[in-house]
Design an enzyme around this catalytic site. Sequence first.
Site, PDB file in Angstrom:
ATOM      1  N   ASP A  94       0.835  -1.214   0.000  1.00 25.84           N
ATOM      2  CA  ASP A  94       0.000   0.000   0.000  1.00 25.84           C
ATOM      3  C   ASP A  94       0.868   1.263   0.000  1.00 25.84           C
ATOM      4  O   ASP A  94       1.770   1.408   0.831  1.00 25.84           O
ATOM      5  CB  ASP A  94      -0.892  -0.037   1.259  1.00 25.84           C
ATOM      6  N   CYS A 100      -6.468  -2.289   5.419  1.00 23.69           N
ATOM      7  CA  CYS A 100      -5.702  -2.962   4.359  1.00 23.69           C
ATOM      8  C   CYS A 100      -6.658  -3.566   3.317  1.00 23.69           C
ATOM      9  O   CYS A 100      -7.514  -4.383   3.647  1.00 23.69           O
ATOM     10  CB  CYS A 100      -4.836  -4.066   4.968  1.00 23.69           C
ATOM     11  N   HIS A 102      -1.475  -2.913   8.396  1.00 32.99           N
ATOM     12  CA  HIS A 102      -2.123  -1.607   8.608  1.00 32.99           C
ATOM     13  C   HIS A 102      -3.632  -1.771   8.564  1.00 32.99           C
ATOM     14  O   HIS A 102      -4.162  -2.560   7.771  1.00 32.99           O
ATOM     15  CB  HIS A 102      -1.647  -0.581   7.565  1.00 32.99           C
TER      16      HIS A 102
HETATM   17 CO    CO Z   1      -2.509  -3.253   2.813  1.00 33.12          CO
END
Ligand code: CO
Length: 210
Positions: free
Chosen positions: A45, A102, A99
């Site tokens: 990400d 996600c 995180h």
């Molecule tokens: Co992620």
Amino acid sequence: MKKSYEKLLANNKNWVTEQLVLDPQYFEKLSQGQTPEYLWIGCSDSRVPANTITGTDPGEMFVHRNIANMVVHSDMNMLSVLSYAVEVLKVKHIIVCGHYGCGGVLAAMGNQQIGLIDNWLRHIKDVYRYHHKELDAIENKEQRARRFVEVNVMEQVNDLGKTSIVQNAWKNKQPLHIHGWVYDLNDGIIKDLEVTFTCTKDLHKVYHLD
Ligand code: CO
């Protein structure tokens, strides 16, 4: 019209200039080698850049990123990074950082077919199945997703410990700690899940390799 990527090259030139003002030998020193203390296994990400959120500089962190920060024990890419980091660079800490929010974890919670990635998400679905009692009991979907992110990180910490690479390091008394963290996109804070593994005893005995 200026192409958007051109600004990246311009930024790079500016960065080089800034670094050289701070330290004229900056690149000369870095080019001599790396001795990072940390291996970071994080999500691809774009909002979770390892160095930026940890205030680390080039040379301080060896990094591996994939969708949903997975440690898949047949993934040659991950194993190669892990082997080099542990056996050659001798990092002292491996950090698995997930995180909240996600996309990979959220997709794994659903049933919609997306494409090739479904085969990758399968590994995350397996984590859901291991923890389905706890997760199914959380009625609020957002809360359930947050917990799923946390247990996914915990499983990846476990999966690192199961590898022959990590177990051999422990057997050789090499100091190596494996940490599980979660980054919160909403406030930028990293939470330590305190699921740190430091030796083979932290693993279920069926995984012990003598
Ligand atoms: Co992620």
